[in-house]
Every structure is written in structure tokens, then in C-alpha cells.
Design a protein around this motif. Structure first.
Motif, PDB file in Angstrom:
ATOM      1  N   LEU A  56       0.088   1.340  10.902  1.00  0.00           N
ATOM      2  CA  LEU A  56       0.717   2.915  11.898  1.00  0.00           C
ATOM      3  C   LEU A  56       0.230   2.576  13.162  1.00  0.00           C
ATOM      4  CD1 LEU A  56       1.346   4.644   8.996  1.00  0.00           C
ATOM      5  CD2 LEU A  56       2.864   3.497   9.978  1.00  0.00           C
ATOM      6  N   SER A  57      -1.010   2.695  13.167  1.00  0.00           N
ATOM      7  CA  SER A  57      -2.204   3.186  14.227  1.00  0.00           C
ATOM      8  C   SER A  57      -1.914   2.559  15.065  1.00  0.00           C
ATOM      9  CB  SER A  57      -3.571   2.918  13.854  1.00  0.00           C
ATOM     10  OG  SER A  57      -3.630   3.672  13.067  1.00  0.00           O
ATOM     11  N   PHE A  58      -2.046   0.591  15.219  1.00  0.00           N
ATOM     12  CA  PHE A  58      -1.471  -0.411  16.354  1.00  0.00           C
ATOM     13  C   PHE A  58      -0.126   0.374  16.618  1.00  0.00           C
ATOM     14  CE2 PHE A  58       0.619  -4.116  17.378  1.00  0.00           C
ATOM     15  CZ  PHE A  58      -0.495  -4.667  18.632  1.00  0.00           C
ATOM     16  N   LEU A  59       0.551   0.943  15.970  1.00  0.00           N
ATOM     17  CA  LEU A  59       2.083   0.873  16.526  1.00  0.00           C
ATOM     18  C   LEU A  59       2.526   2.150  16.392  1.00  0.00           C
ATOM     19  CD1 LEU A  59       4.422  -1.132  14.099  1.00  0.00           C
ATOM     20  CD2 LEU A  59       3.852  -2.413  16.019  1.00  0.00           C
ATOM     21  N   PHE A  60       1.705   3.122  16.653  1.00  0.00           N
ATOM     22  CA  PHE A  60       1.360   4.289  17.194  1.00  0.00           C
ATOM     23  C   PHE A  60       2.629   5.270  16.477  1.00  0.00           C
ATOM     24  CE2 PHE A  60       0.260   1.750  20.873  1.00  0.00           C
ATOM     25  CZ  PHE A  60      -1.037   2.285  20.914  1.00  0.00           C
ATOM     26  N   LYS A  61       2.579   4.852  15.402  1.00  0.00           N
ATOM     27  CA  LYS A  61       3.660   5.935  14.221  1.00  0.00           C
ATOM     28  C   LYS A  61       3.359   6.369  13.208  1.00  0.00           C
ATOM     29  CE  LYS A  61       7.818   2.508  15.718  1.00  0.00           C
ATOM     30  NZ  LYS A  61       8.247   2.925  15.666  1.00  0.00           N
ATOM     31  N   VAL A  62       1.710   6.669  13.284  1.00  0.00           N
ATOM     32  CA  VAL A  62       0.797   7.502  12.390  1.00  0.00           C
ATOM     33  C   VAL A  62       1.983   8.615  12.447  1.00  0.00           C
ATOM     34  CG1 VAL A  62      -1.204   9.053  11.839  1.00  0.00           C
ATOM     35  CG2 VAL A  62      -0.911   6.277  12.840  1.00  0.00           C
ATOM     36  N   GLN A  63       2.338   9.497  13.240  1.00  0.00           N
ATOM     37  CA  GLN A  63       3.012  11.063  13.470  1.00  0.00           C
ATOM     38  C   GLN A  63       4.681  10.615  12.280  1.00  0.00           C
ATOM     39  OE1 GLN A  63       2.039  13.656  13.585  1.00  0.00           O
ATOM     40  NE2 GLN A  63      -0.099  12.480  13.731  1.00  0.00           N
ATOM     41  N   GLU A  64       4.964   9.805  13.077  1.00  0.00           N
ATOM     42  CA  GLU A  64       6.184   9.002  12.172  1.00  0.00           C
ATOM     43  C   GLU A  64       6.311   9.602  10.918  1.00  0.00           C
ATOM     44  OE1 GLU A  64       9.515   5.850  12.665  1.00  0.00           O
ATOM     45  OE2 GLU A  64       8.364   6.367  14.142  1.00  0.00           O
ATOM     46  N   TRP A  68       3.861   8.824   4.139  1.00  0.00           N
ATOM     47  CA  TRP A  68       3.724   7.774   3.468  1.00  0.00           C
ATOM     48  C   TRP A  68       2.425   7.375   3.621  1.00  0.00           C
ATOM     49  CZ3 TRP A  68       7.131   5.012   0.219  1.00  0.00           C
ATOM     50  CH2 TRP A  68       8.058   5.680   0.452  1.00  0.00           C
ATOM     51  N   LEU A  69       1.440   7.955   4.827  1.00  0.00           N
ATOM     52  CA  LEU A  69       0.261   7.476   4.943  1.00  0.00           C
ATOM     53  C   LEU A  69      -0.854   8.667   4.050  1.00  0.00           C
ATOM     54  CD1 LEU A  69      -1.965   5.648   6.305  1.00  0.00           C
ATOM     55  CD2 LEU A  69      -2.023   7.334   8.129  1.00  0.00           C
ATOM     56  N   ILE A  70      -0.187   9.486   3.639  1.00  0.00           N
ATOM     57  CA  ILE A  70      -1.197  10.759   3.497  1.00  0.00           C
ATOM     58  C   ILE A  70      -1.028  10.658   1.390  1.00  0.00           C
ATOM     59  CG2 ILE A  70      -1.019  13.227   1.793  1.00  0.00           C
ATOM     60  CD1 ILE A  70      -0.161  14.055   4.925  1.00  0.00           C
ATOM     61  N   MET A  71       0.802  10.015   1.493  1.00  0.00           N
ATOM     62  CA  MET A  71       0.244   9.631  -0.167  1.00  0.00           C
ATOM     63  C   MET A  71      -0.203   8.232  -0.182  1.00  0.00           C
ATOM     64  SD  MET A  71       1.483  10.136  -3.157  1.00  0.00           S
ATOM     65  CE  MET A  71       3.458  11.141  -2.608  1.00  0.00           C
ATOM     66  N   ALA A  72       0.026   7.745   0.844  1.00  0.00           N
ATOM     67  CA  ALA A  72      -0.812   6.259   1.015  1.00  0.00           C
ATOM     68  C   ALA A  72      -2.286   6.855   0.028  1.00  0.00           C
ATOM     69  CB  ALA A  72      -0.779   5.247   1.657  1.00  0.00           C
ATOM     70  N   TYR A  73      -3.320   7.145   0.595  1.00  0.00           N
ATOM     71  CA  TYR A  73      -4.685   7.755   0.226  1.00  0.00           C
ATOM     72  C   TYR A  73      -4.456   8.235  -0.575  1.00  0.00           C
ATOM     73  CZ  TYR A  73      -6.467   6.157   5.036  1.00  0.00           C
ATOM     74  OH  TYR A  73      -6.779   5.377   5.732  1.00  0.00           O
ATOM     75  N   ILE A  74      -3.969   9.388  -1.156  1.00  0.00           N
ATOM     76  CA  ILE A  74      -4.217  10.640  -2.419  1.00  0.00           C
ATOM     77  C   ILE A  74      -4.159   8.868  -3.956  1.00  0.00           C
ATOM     78  CG2 ILE A  74      -2.615  12.069  -3.647  1.00  0.00           C
ATOM     79  CD1 ILE A  74      -2.058  13.320  -1.415  1.00  0.00           C
ATOM     80  N   THR A  75      -2.771   8.681  -3.973  1.00  0.00           N
ATOM     81  CA  THR A  75      -2.471   7.713  -5.255  1.00  0.00           C
ATOM     82  C   THR A  75      -3.406   6.652  -4.855  1.00  0.00           C
ATOM     83  OG1 THR A  75       0.347   7.752  -4.024  1.00  0.00           O
ATOM     84  CG2 THR A  75      -0.835   6.030  -5.440  1.00  0.00           C
ATOM     85  N   GLY A  76      -3.942   5.643  -3.823  1.00  0.00           N
ATOM     86  CA  GLY A  76      -5.270   5.620  -4.169  1.00  0.00           C
ATOM     87  C   GLY A  76      -6.504   5.801  -4.421  1.00  0.00           C
ATOM     88  N   ILE A  77      -6.874   7.411  -4.281  1.00  0.00           N
ATOM     89  CA  ILE A  77      -8.323   7.305  -4.749  1.00  0.00           C
ATOM     90  C   ILE A  77      -7.846   7.830  -5.821  1.00  0.00           C
ATOM     91  CG2 ILE A  77      -8.797   9.530  -4.833  1.00  0.00           C
ATOM     92  CD1 ILE A  77      -8.758  10.267  -1.454  1.00  0.00           C
ATOM     93  N   ILE A  78      -6.158   8.173  -7.064  1.00  0.00           N
ATOM     94  CA  ILE A  78      -6.287   7.953  -7.914  1.00  0.00           C
ATOM     95  C   ILE A  78      -6.469   7.686  -8.472  1.00  0.00           C
ATOM     96  CG2 ILE A  78      -4.259   8.630  -9.894  1.00  0.00           C
ATOM     97  CD1 ILE A  78      -3.474  11.279  -7.819  1.00  0.00           C
ATOM     98  N   PHE A  79      -5.907   5.812  -8.024  1.00  0.00           N
ATOM     99  CA  PHE A  79      -6.095   4.975  -9.135  1.00  0.00           C
ATOM    100  C   PHE A  79      -7.663   4.220  -9.082  1.00  0.00           C
ATOM    101  CE2 PHE A  79      -2.042   3.526  -7.764  1.00  0.00           C
ATOM    102  CZ  PHE A  79      -0.934   3.533  -9.450  1.00  0.00           C
ATOM    103  N   ILE A  80      -7.796   4.555  -8.208  1.00  0.00           N
ATOM    104  CA  ILE A  80      -9.982   4.019  -8.130  1.00  0.00           C
ATOM    105  C   ILE A  80     -10.544   5.060  -8.880  1.00  0.00           C
ATOM    106  CG2 ILE A  80     -11.964   3.880  -6.165  1.00  0.00           C
ATOM    107  CD1 ILE A  80      -9.798   3.593  -4.092  1.00  0.00           C
TER     108      ILE A  80
END
Length: 195
Positions: A56-64, A68-80
Motif C-alpha cells: 500500500l505504501s509503495f503504491l501510494f494507496k494507504v488512504q484508499e 483494510w490496513l487497520i483491520m490487518a493490524y488489529i486482527t494480527g495482534i489478536i492472532f499473536i
């Protein structure tokens, strides 16, 4: 930011592959093997998150794709966190397919596999969409990043096989190509990544 995210992605690969190597080659007890299994799953979770964020950062699409990115971090933390709660992610140590020290999956493990597929496919889909619209150096950059993702995730998917369907994880032997492909594209083709 892009360089930092790529570094974190490769560290995730190193934690995953290093602990897989320790699990298979140096575990001397079920408890030690189970610990290596837990740590390698932390590595695979982090590399999934960081690769997605890198793309997302490479393609300049973080805001777009912010949600999804927030969900990736939250879900990842829950799994960890769930990795360390007995029975949620993994039930305990066991042996499988000639591996002396492996693990038995818990109920959340099936959701983890779904999480892996969703973010792996989403990363590749976003890259492919931009690949079709790009040309020149930018197209080559995206090609190598996408190829690395396909090889890495393709190999990583087979890691789920021993504990779920009883098949040897044959694709794990190609995962080392994941960081090499992007490095090849960056350095041998003179590709510059903007920060």
C-alpha cells in the motif's frame, strides 16, 4: 517509510523461516518444538501485515485501503495474543508427517488460514491492478514485488498442510526467493523506490 516496511517484512520472513529451521532441525523436546511453532507463527503474521502495508505504501494507496490496513493490524495482534492462550490457536505439541516436533491446531487456526488467504490475495490483487495501468520502470517494480508475493505466499500456503490435511509442506523450500526477487529487481535493474 517504504524501506522501513520492506525491512520489517524481511524480518518477518527471517523469524518465520528461522524458527521453522529451528523447529525441524534443532528441537530436542515437544515443548521446545511448540515454542518454535509459536514464534514462527508470530513471524508469519507480522510478514503478512508488513507486506500488505509495504504494498500500500509503495503504491501510494494507504488512504484508499486504510480500513483494510487497520483491520490487518488489529486482527494480527489478536492472532499473536491467541498464540499464547492455550487451546485457542494451537492445542499443543505433536508430531506429523515424519516431523518429530509439530503442533495440533486450535479452533482459531482455521480463521488464521482465512486471514492469510484474504491478505495474500488482496495484496496481489492491488498490485496486479496497478501493474496493468503502469509502464516502464514502475511496471517492472510492481512486477517484482508481485512475483515475490506470489512465490512467498504460494510457498507459505503449503505450511498449513501438515496440521490440516496431512500433506508435506513442499512449498516452504521456495520462500527464501521472496526477499531475493524484490532485491534483484531493485538493485540489478537500477530500480529506485521513492521514500
Amino acid at each position: 517509510r517504504v524501506h522501513q516496511l520492506w525491512f520489517l517484512t524481511t524480518m518477518g520472513v527471517a523469524v518465520w523461516s528461522g524458527n521453522t529451521f529451528l523447529l525441524i532441525g534443532f528441537s530436542s523436546s515437544l515443548e521446545m518444538g511448540f515454542l518454535f511453532s509459536k514464534i514462527l507463527h508470530i513471524g508469519s503474521t507480522l510478514l503478512l501485515i508488513f507486506y500488505f502495508h509495504f504494498v500500500l505504501s509503495f503504491l501510494f494507496k494507504v488512504q484508499e485501503h486504510k480500513n483494510w490496513l487497520i483491520m490487518a493490524y488489529i486482527t494480527g495482534i489478536i492472532f499473536i495474543i491467541s498464540i499464547f492462550i492455550h487451546g485457542w490457536f494451537m492445542l499443543g505439541p505433536s508430531s506429523a508427517l515424519g516431523f518429530k516436533f509439530w503442533f495440533t491446531i486450535g479452533n482459531l487456526y482455521w480463521l488464521y488460514i482465512l486471514y492469510y488467504f484474504v491478505y495474500a490475495l488482496l495484496s496481489i490483487k492491488i498490485l496486479f491492478k496497478d501493474f496493468k495501468k503502469s509502464d516502464g520502470i514502475r511496471r517492472r517494480q510492481i512486477f517484482y514485488i508481485m512475483l515475490a508475493g506470489l512465490v512467498g505466499y504460494g510457498g507459505g500456503i503449503t505450511y498449513f498442510l501438515p496440521q490440516t490435511v496431512g500433506v508435506y509442506p513442499f512449498g516452504s523450500f521456495i520462500i527464501f526467493l521472496y526477499p531475493i526477487l524484490i532485491t534483484y529487481g531493485i538493485f540489478l535493474h537500477g530500480i529506485k523506490i521513492k521514500i
